[in-house]
Structures are given as C-alpha cells and as structure tokens.
Enzyme design. Structure first.
Site, PDB file in Angstrom:
ATOM      1  N   ASP A  22     -16.597  -3.197  -8.872  1.00 56.15           N
ATOM      2  CA  ASP A  22     -16.404  -3.016  -7.436  1.00 56.15           C
ATOM      3  C   ASP A  22     -16.870  -1.637  -6.973  1.00 56.15           C
ATOM      4  OD1 ASP A  22     -14.305  -1.792  -8.829  1.00 56.15           O
ATOM      5  OD2 ASP A  22     -12.827  -3.270  -8.192  1.00 56.15           O
TER       6      ASP A  22
ATOM      7  N   ASN B  42      -0.036  -5.193  -7.705  1.00 59.01           N
ATOM      8  CA  ASN B  42       0.179  -6.459  -6.983  1.00 59.01           C
ATOM      9  C   ASN B  42      -0.538  -7.635  -7.649  1.00 59.01           C
ATOM     10  OD1 ASN B  42      -2.505  -6.041  -6.435  1.00 59.01           O
ATOM     11  ND2 ASN B  42      -2.281  -5.810  -4.220  1.00 59.01           N
TER      12      ASN B  42
ATOM     13  N   HIS C 229      -3.805  -7.695  -8.509  1.00 57.09           N
ATOM     14  CA  HIS C 229      -5.245  -7.857  -8.228  1.00 57.09           C
ATOM     15  C   HIS C 229      -6.085  -7.579  -9.465  1.00 57.09           C
ATOM     16  CE1 HIS C 229      -5.696  -3.410  -6.655  1.00 57.09           C
ATOM     17  NE2 HIS C 229      -6.075  -3.467  -7.905  1.00 57.09           N
TER      18      HIS C 229
ATOM     19  N   GLU D 257      -7.580  -9.055  -3.847  1.00 54.63           N
ATOM     20  CA  GLU D 257      -6.170  -8.897  -3.520  1.00 54.63           C
ATOM     21  C   GLU D 257      -5.491 -10.275  -3.507  1.00 54.63           C
ATOM     22  OE1 GLU D 257      -5.141  -6.000  -3.671  1.00 54.63           O
ATOM     23  OE2 GLU D 257      -6.032  -4.576  -2.260  1.00 54.63           O
TER      24      GLU D 257
HETATM   25  C1  F6R Z   1     -11.151  -0.902 -10.570  1.00 50.55           C
HETATM   26  C2  F6R Z   1     -10.528  -2.179 -10.272  1.00 50.55           C
HETATM   27  C3  F6R Z   1      -9.066  -2.313 -10.055  1.00 50.55           C
HETATM   28  C4  F6R Z   1      -8.235  -1.486 -11.044  1.00 50.55           C
HETATM   29  C5  F6R Z   1      -6.750  -1.636 -10.739  1.00 50.55           C
HETATM   30  C6  F6R Z   1      -5.901  -0.762 -11.643  1.00 50.55           C
HETATM   31  O1  F6R Z   1     -12.546  -1.065 -10.766  1.00 50.55           O
HETATM   32  O2  F6R Z   1     -11.223  -3.124 -10.170  1.00 50.55           O
HETATM   33  O3  F6R Z   1      -8.698  -3.656 -10.157  1.00 50.55           O
HETATM   34  O4  F6R Z   1      -8.505  -1.912 -12.344  1.00 50.55           O
HETATM   35  O5  F6R Z   1      -6.512  -1.281  -9.412  1.00 50.55           O
HETATM   36  O6  F6R Z   1      -6.195   0.585 -11.385  1.00 50.55           O
HETATM   37  P1  F6R Z   1      -5.689   1.726 -12.371  1.00 50.55           P
HETATM   38  O7  F6R Z   1      -6.376   1.481 -13.673  1.00 50.55           O
HETATM   39  O8  F6R Z   1      -6.166   3.014 -11.755  1.00 50.55           O
HETATM   40  O9  F6R Z   1      -4.220   1.592 -12.477  1.00 50.55           O
END
Ligand code: F6R
Length: 243
Positions: free
Chosen positions: A68, A136, A138, A143
C-alpha cells in the site's frame, strides 16, 4: 486453516520468517515478495538483510511489491511507503530499485491501481506476501467492510488507523486520510502469506482473525481460507487465542 507459530519475541519471529524467505530465494532467485510496511515486519527485514550478507544471497533477480501507499505523499516524503520500502527493504536487502514497486500515491486513481495489478500479474504473481494486521483486523489498508474480492484501489483510512499510525508523523493532522492498497482479492492470490503480529494491542484482532467467523467485518479472517498461510505471533499477541 492457517499454521500458527507462537514465538517469544519479534526478533525470533524475524529470524524464522527471514530463514523461510532466504530458502525460497535460493530455490527461486526471481522470487516475488509482497512487502508490508509499519513496525511489524522490521525484524524480518533486518534478519533477512543479515542472511543476505552472511550467505551472499544473489538478490539481483528478486522482485518486491508493496502492499500500500498513502495518498498525497510523494516518494520524497520520509513517511511515504515508497521511502520506507527504500530504507527498510530495497537498500538493506540489496534489491535492484527497478525491481521494487510501490503504488503511486500521487496518481491514486483507477488507472494507476489497474496498472499496479497488471504489474503484479506481469511478474507472475506474488510468491510470498508478508502481512501485518491492524488492531481492527485490517490487512493492507483494507479496513473492516472491505469486500473479499476487492482489488487494488483508493480507500479511506478509518480514524483508529490514522490514530495508530500517527506515531510516524508529527501530529495526527498530517496522517493522510486515504491510501492506495492491494485489495483482499489481490492479497489472496499470493501463493503463500505470512501474517506477523506482536504485542497485546493485536491480541483481539488475532483471536478474531484465527478463531472467529470469516467475515468482511474482520478482513484478516479470510486468511483462514488461504491454502498456504503462516501466522507468527508473540505470546502477547497470542494471549486471546483459545485453541
Ligand atoms: C502496512 C500495512 C498495514 C500494517 C498494519 C500494522 O503496509 O499494510 O496493514 O501492516 O497497520 O501496522 P504495524 O505493523 O505498524 O503495527
């Protein structure tokens, strides 16, 4: 059903996952890696960089696709995922910059999303997709409520995700409101996926993802149906698992 490994620390997880990726690179020097950003995969990238050095792995043919990118951040912005991938993946692993792809957060329209899908297809699909999980549930920036057949697209970040990610910015106002993300359908086409999660804030999402119903309300729950999914969690993130 996903294979679940509970480890003592994020460092241990990094070693296990890096060994797995290194073995795949030896078998297939043109491996296509799907790379997540955020805090979770950092130990994996560090351990993999060490293995690349110690074993003189040939990384010239390895390709990488980011999950992303924030809408409105140019690659020059330190918190754009283009910049993060360059710092944490491309340079330490010695990848050829031309083999590393990040969605274009400045174009962020249907045409550029389709081009990203096409680039993944042209590379032969993703062999191993690394994933973190949002508190959450995702994956990528899909989301809760994202369709299981969704593809790469522009999507709105919900407030809790912007709060979670505010630590990378000076203030929450600077966290973009939208992102371009691979869709759930895109992620599911990866030949194998490795989901990592560390710390108590991820415990509820991990329990729901692995033991709850498969529902679009908890995007990571679809990984229960992926034929080659490995989940590596520390004890805190595993603390609400019952089985
Ligand atoms: C990042 C992504 C998100 C993260 C998730 C957890 O490229 O796609 O899904 O993997 O938000 O973030 P962290 O690892 O910072 O807790």
């Amino acid at each position: 059903m996903a294979e679940v490994k509970i480890v003592r620390s994020a460092a241990e997880a990094g070693v296990i996952v890096a060994e797995r990726i290194a073995a795949q690179i030896v078998d297939n020097p043109a491996l296509v890696l799907g790379v997540a950003t955020g805090s979770t995969p950092e130990t994996t990238y560090r351990s993999l960089a060490e293995l690349v050095r110690e074993r003189s792995l040939d990384m010239r043919g390895v390709r990488a696709f980011a999950l992303d990118e924030y809408v409105g951040l140019s690659p020059e912005h330190a918190q754009s995922y283009a910049a993060v991938v360059d710092r944490e993946v491309t340079r330490p692993l010695g990848l050829q910059p031309g083999n590393v792809h990040v969605p274009d957060g400045m174009a962020a329209d249907d045409a550029s999303s389709q081009m990203y899908e096409q680039a993944i297809e042209n590379a032969g699909g993703i062999d191993l997709q690394l994933l973190g999980i949002g508190s959450n549930g995702h994956i990528g920036f899909n989301e809760p409520g994202s369709a299981f057949d969704s593809r790469t697209r522009v999507t709105a970040l919900i407030e809790s995700t912007r709060c979670d990610n505010a630590r990378f910015f000076d203030s929450i106002d600077q966290v973009p409101t939208h992102a371009v993300t691979q869709g759930i359908g895109t992620i599911l086409e990866a030949k194998s996926v490795v989901l990592l999660a560390f710390g108590a804030p991820k415990a509820a999402a991990i329990a729901a993802a692995l033991e709850g119903p498969v529902t679009e309300d908890l995007p990571a729950s679809i990984l229960q149906r992926h034929p080659h999914a490995l989940v590596v969690v520390d004890q805190a993130a595993a603390s609400e698992l019952t089985r």
